[in-house]
Motif scaffolding. Structure first.
Motif, PDB file in Angstrom:
ATOM      1  N   VAL A  82       0.861  -1.186   0.000  1.00 57.24           N
ATOM      2  CA  VAL A  82       0.000   0.000   0.000  1.00 57.24           C
ATOM      3  C   VAL A  82       0.892   1.229   0.000  1.00 57.24           C
ATOM      4  O   VAL A  82       1.487   1.582   1.017  1.00 57.24           O
ATOM      5  N   ASP A  83       0.991   1.888  -1.145  1.00 55.85           N
ATOM      6  CA  ASP A  83       1.879   3.039  -1.239  1.00 55.85           C
ATOM      7  C   ASP A  83       1.149   4.229  -1.852  1.00 55.85           C
ATOM      8  O   ASP A  83      -0.084   4.249  -1.939  1.00 55.85           O
ATOM      9  N   LEU A  84       1.916   5.221  -2.302  1.00 57.49           N
ATOM     10  CA  LEU A  84       1.325   6.440  -2.837  1.00 57.49           C
ATOM     11  C   LEU A  84       0.487   6.190  -4.085  1.00 57.49           C
ATOM     12  O   LEU A  84      -0.472   6.916  -4.355  1.00 57.49           O
ATOM     13  N   ALA A  85       0.855   5.160  -4.857  1.00 61.52           N
ATOM     14  CA  ALA A  85       0.107   4.866  -6.086  1.00 61.52           C
ATOM     15  C   ALA A  85      -1.329   4.460  -5.792  1.00 61.52           C
ATOM     16  O   ALA A  85      -2.213   4.646  -6.640  1.00 61.52           O
ATOM     17  N   ASN A  86      -1.592   3.900  -4.606  1.00 64.42           N
ATOM     18  CA  ASN A  86      -2.968   3.554  -4.242  1.00 64.42           C
ATOM     19  C   ASN A  86      -3.840   4.795  -4.118  1.00 64.42           C
ATOM     20  O   ASN A  86      -5.056   4.733  -4.292  1.00 64.42           O
ATOM     21  N   ILE A  87      -3.205   5.927  -3.831  1.00 71.68           N
ATOM     22  CA  ILE A  87      -3.947   7.172  -3.647  1.00 71.68           C
ATOM     23  C   ILE A  87      -4.078   7.931  -4.952  1.00 71.68           C
ATOM     24  O   ILE A  87      -5.146   8.455  -5.278  1.00 71.68           O
ATOM     25  N   TRP A  88      -2.990   7.999  -5.722  1.00 72.76           N
ATOM     26  CA  TRP A  88      -3.035   8.899  -6.867  1.00 72.76           C
ATOM     27  C   TRP A  88      -3.244   8.212  -8.218  1.00 72.76           C
ATOM     28  O   TRP A  88      -3.424   8.893  -9.217  1.00 72.76           O
ATOM     29  N   ARG A  89      -3.237   6.880  -8.289  1.00 75.66           N
ATOM     30  CA  ARG A  89      -3.403   6.234  -9.588  1.00 75.66           C
ATOM     31  C   ARG A  89      -4.679   5.402  -9.699  1.00 75.66           C
ATOM     32  O   ARG A  89      -5.415   5.525 -10.676  1.00 75.66           O
ATOM     33  N   TRP A  98       4.252  -0.151  12.731  1.00 75.77           N
ATOM     34  CA  TRP A  98       3.033  -0.061  13.522  1.00 75.77           C
ATOM     35  C   TRP A  98       2.394   1.316  13.386  1.00 75.77           C
ATOM     36  O   TRP A  98       1.179   1.467  13.562  1.00 75.77           O
ATOM     37  N   VAL A  99       3.197   2.314  13.070  1.00 72.89           N
ATOM     38  CA  VAL A  99       2.676   3.669  12.842  1.00 72.89           C
ATOM     39  C   VAL A  99       2.436   3.910  11.360  1.00 72.89           C
ATOM     40  O   VAL A  99       1.354   4.336  10.947  1.00 72.89           O
ATOM     41  N   THR A 100       3.452   3.610  10.533  1.00 70.83           N
ATOM     42  CA  THR A 100       3.365   3.944   9.109  1.00 70.83           C
ATOM     43  C   THR A 100       2.330   3.115   8.358  1.00 70.83           C
ATOM     44  O   THR A 100       1.801   3.562   7.337  1.00 70.83           O
ATOM     45  N   ALA A 101       2.036   1.908   8.818  1.00 67.93           N
ATOM     46  CA  ALA A 101       1.090   1.050   8.104  1.00 67.93           C
ATOM     47  C   ALA A 101      -0.344   1.216   8.580  1.00 67.93           C
ATOM     48  O   ALA A 101      -1.276   0.860   7.856  1.00 67.93           O
ATOM     49  N   THR A 102      -0.550   1.733   9.774  1.00 73.67           N
ATOM     50  CA  THR A 102      -1.902   1.875  10.308  1.00 73.67           C
ATOM     51  C   THR A 102      -2.440   3.297  10.224  1.00 73.67           C
ATOM     52  O   THR A 102      -3.652   3.491  10.073  1.00 73.67           O
ATOM     53  N   ALA A 103      -1.549   4.289  10.302  1.00 72.05           N
ATOM     54  CA  ALA A 103      -1.996   5.686  10.283  1.00 72.05           C
ATOM     55  C   ALA A 103      -2.785   6.057   9.028  1.00 72.05           C
ATOM     56  O   ALA A 103      -3.773   6.793   9.121  1.00 72.05           O
ATOM     57  N   LEU A 138       0.343  10.891   3.530  1.00 71.59           N
ATOM     58  CA  LEU A 138       1.234  10.604   2.405  1.00 71.59           C
ATOM     59  C   LEU A 138       2.628  10.227   2.894  1.00 71.59           C
ATOM     60  O   LEU A 138       3.285   9.349   2.321  1.00 71.59           O
ATOM     61  N   LEU A 139       3.086  10.898   3.941  1.00 70.27           N
ATOM     62  CA  LEU A 139       4.404  10.591   4.495  1.00 70.27           C
ATOM     63  C   LEU A 139       4.472   9.154   4.996  1.00 70.27           C
ATOM     64  O   LEU A 139       5.434   8.426   4.703  1.00 70.27           O
ATOM     65  N   THR A 140       3.465   8.709   5.731  1.00 69.25           N
ATOM     66  CA  THR A 140       3.478   7.344   6.254  1.00 69.25           C
ATOM     67  C   THR A 140       3.325   6.317   5.135  1.00 69.25           C
ATOM     68  O   THR A 140       3.929   5.241   5.194  1.00 69.25           O
ATOM     69  N   LEU A 141       2.500   6.641   4.123  1.00 69.24           N
ATOM     70  CA  LEU A 141       2.364   5.733   2.987  1.00 69.24           C
ATOM     71  C   LEU A 141       3.693   5.548   2.260  1.00 69.24           C
ATOM     72  O   LEU A 141       4.035   4.454   1.825  1.00 69.24           O
ATOM     73  N   GLY A 142       4.441   6.630   2.129  1.00 72.91           N
ATOM     74  CA  GLY A 142       5.700   6.557   1.401  1.00 72.91           C
ATOM     75  C   GLY A 142       6.818   5.898   2.186  1.00 72.91           C
ATOM     76  O   GLY A 142       7.634   5.161   1.614  1.00 72.91           O
ATOM     77  N   LEU A 143       6.860   6.129   3.496  1.00 76.11           N
ATOM     78  CA  LEU A 143       7.993   5.644   4.288  1.00 76.11           C
ATOM     79  C   LEU A 143       8.076   4.131   4.336  1.00 76.11           C
ATOM     80  O   LEU A 143       9.162   3.557   4.166  1.00 76.11           O
ATOM     81  N   ASP A 144       6.946   3.438   4.591  1.00 77.36           N
ATOM     82  CA  ASP A 144       7.050   1.975   4.698  1.00 77.36           C
ATOM     83  C   ASP A 144       7.348   1.333   3.352  1.00 77.36           C
ATOM     84  O   ASP A 144       7.999   0.288   3.297  1.00 77.36           O
ATOM     85  N   SER A 145       6.909   1.955   2.249  1.00 79.25           N
ATOM     86  CA  SER A 145       7.288   1.430   0.934  1.00 79.25           C
ATOM     87  C   SER A 145       8.771   1.662   0.667  1.00 79.25           C
ATOM     88  O   SER A 145       9.459   0.801   0.113  1.00 79.25           O
ATOM     89  N   ALA A 146       9.269   2.834   1.062  1.00 86.40           N
ATOM     90  CA  ALA A 146      10.692   3.121   0.886  1.00 86.40           C
ATOM     91  C   ALA A 146      11.552   2.201   1.740  1.00 86.40           C
ATOM     92  O   ALA A 146      12.619   1.746   1.307  1.00 86.40           O
ATOM     93  N   MET A 147      11.101   1.894   2.945  1.00 85.36           N
ATOM     94  CA  MET A 147      11.846   0.978   3.809  1.00 85.36           C
ATOM     95  C   MET A 147      11.930  -0.415   3.186  1.00 85.36           C
ATOM     96  O   MET A 147      12.971  -1.068   3.240  1.00 85.36           O
ATOM     97  N   GLY A 148      10.834  -0.851   2.578  1.00 89.79           N
ATOM     98  CA  GLY A 148      10.835  -2.172   1.956  1.00 89.79           C
ATOM     99  C   GLY A 148      11.823  -2.266   0.811  1.00 89.79           C
ATOM    100  O   GLY A 148      12.567  -3.246   0.691  1.00 89.79           O
ATOM    101  N   GLY A 149      11.855  -1.237  -0.043  1.00 88.31           N
ATOM    102  CA  GLY A 149      12.776  -1.260  -1.170  1.00 88.31           C
ATOM    103  C   GLY A 149      14.228  -1.291  -0.737  1.00 88.31           C
ATOM    104  O   GLY A 149      15.037  -2.064  -1.272  1.00 88.31           O
ATOM    105  N   LEU A 150      14.584  -0.481   0.234  1.00 91.88           N
ATOM    106  CA  LEU A 150      15.968  -0.440   0.697  1.00 91.88           C
ATOM    107  C   LEU A 150      16.332  -1.699   1.476  1.00 91.88           C
ATOM    108  O   LEU A 150      17.474  -2.163   1.427  1.00 91.88           O
ATOM    109  N   GLU A 151      15.376  -2.265   2.200  1.00 93.24           N
ATOM    110  CA  GLU A 151      15.641  -3.522   2.923  1.00 93.24           C
ATOM    111  C   GLU A 151      15.963  -4.642   1.952  1.00 93.24           C
ATOM    112  O   GLU A 151      16.807  -5.497   2.226  1.00 93.24           O
TER     113      GLU A 151
END
Length: 692
Positions: free
Chosen positions: A133-140, A317-322, A465-478
């Motif tokens: 669930v990232d920014l594309a779910n909101i804008w696309r 727990w914050v970025t995925a639920t907020a 938008l910040l929380t949506l982006g952060l957990d997706s960014a964390m996944g890519g870098l992980e």
């Protein structure tokens, strides 16, 4: 490995030397004291450090299984509680002790590889949901839904999800969890396809070059929202042009068709300063305001990742639920606005004739594959930190369900405000609806600016938008960090490079390259990166992954892995999807994307030919590594052509079996011309290829 001696067997029982590394003495409870404290080598293990020492020999599997699952009993002691073991009848030994063999079979899979695991089961589930669930779910998705027939679009979307992306997500979770390795090292199951792992890691890294800059934009908008009046509410600011118009735009009036809104000019002229650049070849110096915001984003990412899943599992727990909480608040506020109902009707307006258009099915397929996130190696990476018997099948269904629900739910929130904007300006909804970052950084802020208490709603929206982006960014870098650390572990150990240092190195490289996106020509660079970083290359990554697992490694082997791990055999539906349906979908999407490839245009700017050629080179750089690594593996293998091919399509586990068989035959004096053929012979027979 020889079998462990049975306790109490006088013929096989070895020496009970107290200094032996292979045996420990467990004193049985005293008959006089039924609650007597157990001891190891005469030491109390009821608490403290010694308790941990005792627990090591009676590991428990804390993973969760389905109700029908029957985990493989690789560690008999792990299936019983400590109390049951201590109260069981023990063999009568002369010294009153029991020798416990510490063989490999007595250890859980987690203890064998010494790999860290998620602190809680929910940490993993929230992480993969947060990545999907990232920014594309909101804008696309909302834009595609209204563009392609409203509610009718859910029909091709659901079909593509069930038969295409869902099976591949299940495949990635099984691969990672069973092998407990990152996206590169996991291809020990088929060394010929190891380049697919490198491809996934490179795509994830490429995306971090620009995706984290978008998150930096949200930080800048949050900062600007802390004011008594939002800066994009009115014209007359230093960045506004003569075309700025803060009144109602009547698009039927030809005198106002070229006018722009304050929100549009704030984003393009104040945030991006794209009006100062002539194109991609005119970047200029970085904007220090955006640079600070991007530094803050990368700092948050480092603090979330440097300890691995132990730290990132807490952040999600914050970025995925907020986002769900904030979306609900925004929806409740928006439904009472004038025109909101019209927006919802327009969003869901069914147009059954749209199903006859091929573009609708292409849009659905592309949205599903990109939204679920298969091919990045992120789901595989996260699953590699699971316990062996974790029910990843259930996690797969929950993730895809949450992802689809979020896309559909966010559409209501978006179109409630678009309907409100259309009502306020007196124009059709299609005049205010758009896709891409323009929807969330121009149209939506403009709608929020007209609400009472606008700064509060703006902060709330951009924090989402910040929380949506952060957990997706964390996944890519992980995926990048885990993939490289797992593959080059001996090198990291020899050079004494800790994860904390390597994480800083990866993030620093991403930041340095991402600086080009905060220049005055950064808007053009962002669109260039977005087009070529994870376009066709991502689809190729998912396609080759499906071929490597279902066809080369073998569908029968893969299904047996699932049975061993989850206790049940996958049904015919999954097997057909893995082997035929999902690959066919991906091939169709790739072919259609190449054939219908439009010219590269951002707003009214057409990219030069050299930029397009450079973009395709950039996109193919991650794909080309697949045949390069395959050729290298064939070159390094020894023997005849058949033997070389057999070695590179044989898993390392099977190769070890072949070596062991060769050693045994050599010791007996028998002749074995092709020892590896006894293991991989199924790859050379028709039964391997037609198995479903």
């Amino acid at each position: 490995m020889s079998e462990s001696p049975e306790p109490g067997d006088p013929e096989q029982e070895p020496s009970k030397d107290e200094n032996s590394d292979d045996y420990q003495k467990l004193t049985a409870p005293s008959s006089d004291h039924p609650r007597s404290i157990p001891t190891v080598n005469g030491k109390n293990v009821s608490n403290g450090k010694d308790k941990k020492h005792f627990k090591k020999y009676f590991p428990t599997d804390e993973g969760y299984c389905s109700s029908s699952s029957t985990p493989k009993s690789s560690a008999p002691l792990a299936q019983e509680s400590t109390t049951d073991v201590l109260t069981a009848k023990l063999p009568d030994l002369t010294d009153g002790t029991l020798a416990v063999s510490l063989t490999e079979d007595a250890l859980t899979k987690e203890e064998k590889d010494n790999r860290p695991t998620w602190g809680k089961k929910a940490d993993f589930l929230l992480s993969i949901i947060g990545f999907a669930v990232d920014l594309a779910n909101i804008w696309r998705f909302p834009y595609l839904c209204y563009k392609n027939g409203g509610g009718v679009f859910l029909i091709p979307y659901s079909l593509m999800l069930v038969f295409g992306a869902l099976p591949l997500l299940y495949m990635e979770l099984v691969l990672g969890q069973y092998n407990r390795l990152g996206p590169i090292s996991v291809w020990k199951i088929c060394p010929l396809f190891k380049g697919v792992g490198y491809c996934a890691v490179m795509i994830s890294w490429y995306v971090s070059f620009y995706y984290n800059v978008i998150i930096g934009w949200t930080v800048y908008f949050i900062y600007k929202s802390f004011s008594s009046e939002l800066p994009w509410m009115q014209c007359g600011n230093e960045w506004n042009s003569e075309l700025c118009w803060s009144g109602s735009l009547n698009f039927s009036d030809t005198n106002t068709t070229n006018r722009t809104s304050p929100a549009q000019e704030f984003f393009e002229r104040e945030v991006l300063e794209i009006h100062l650049s002539t194109g991609i070849d005119d970047l200029g110096a970085p904007r220090w305001q955006l640079l600070i915001c991007v530094v803050l984003v990368f700092t948050i990412l480092y603090l979330s990742l440097f300890k691995g899943v132990k730290s990132s599992g807490k952040v999600v727990w914050v970025t995925a639920t907020a986002p769900y909480v904030i979306l609900t608040i925004l929806l409740l506020r928006g439904v009472v606005l004038p025109g909101a109902v019209n927006g919802i009707k327009y969003y869901l307006r069914p147009d059954i004739h749209k199903l006859l258009e091929a573009q609708v099915w292409i849009d659905a397929a592309v949205q599903v594959f990109y939204s679920v996130g298969v091919g990045f190696g992120v789901h595989l990476t996260y699953a590699s930190y699971n316990r062996f018997h974790n029910n990843c099948y259930r996690d797969c269904l929950l993730t895809t369900g949450a992802n689809s629900f979020t896309s559909f739910y966010s559409g209501f929130v978006i179109f409630v405000y678009l309907g409100y904007m259309a009502e306020k300006q007196g124009v059709p909804i299609n005049k205010v609806a758009s896709e891409g970052h323009g929807l969330v950084f121009q149209v939506y802020p403009e709608a929020i600016a007209t609400l009472p208490g606008a700064p509060f709603w703006a902060v709330l929206f951009f924090f989402m938008l910040l929380t949506l982006g952060l957990d997706s960014a964390m996944g890519g870098l992980e995926s990048v960090i885990t993939g490289l650390i797992d593959e080059f572990q001996p090198l990291f150990g020899r050079w004494r490079i800790r994860r904390e240092i390597f994480t800083a190195m990866v993030i620093s490289v991403s930041f340095c390259i991402g600086i080009v996106n905060v220049t005055r020509g950064g808007g053009y660079m962002m669109y260039w990166f977005d087009t070529y970083s994870a376009g066709i290359s991502l689809l190729f990554s998912a396609l080759l992954e499906a071929i490597g697992v279902a066809w080369i490694y073998g569908l029968e082997n893969f299904c047996e892995n699932i049975r061993e791990m989850l206790g049940f055999f996958p049904g015919l539906f999954w097997r057909l999807c893995w082997k035929f349906i999902s690959p066919i979908f991906l091939v169709a999407i790739i072919v259609s994307a190449i054939i219908t490839n439009p010219p590269l245009i951002y707003q009214s700017y057409k990219y030069p030919e050299w930029a397009v050629a450079l973009g395709w080179t950039f996109a193919l750089s991650s794909v080309i590594i697949v045949p390069v690594v395959a050729c290298y593996k064939l070159y390094k293998a020894r023997g005849s052509c058949t033997e070389r091919l057999a070695k590179v399509i044989t898993s390392k586990q099977d190769a070890k079996k072949a070596d062991k068989r060769h050693t045994e035959v050599t010791a007996t004096g028998k002749d074995l011309a092709h020892p590896v053929d006894e293991v991989v012979i199924k790859q050379f027979h028709m039964s391997h290829w037609v198995y479903v």
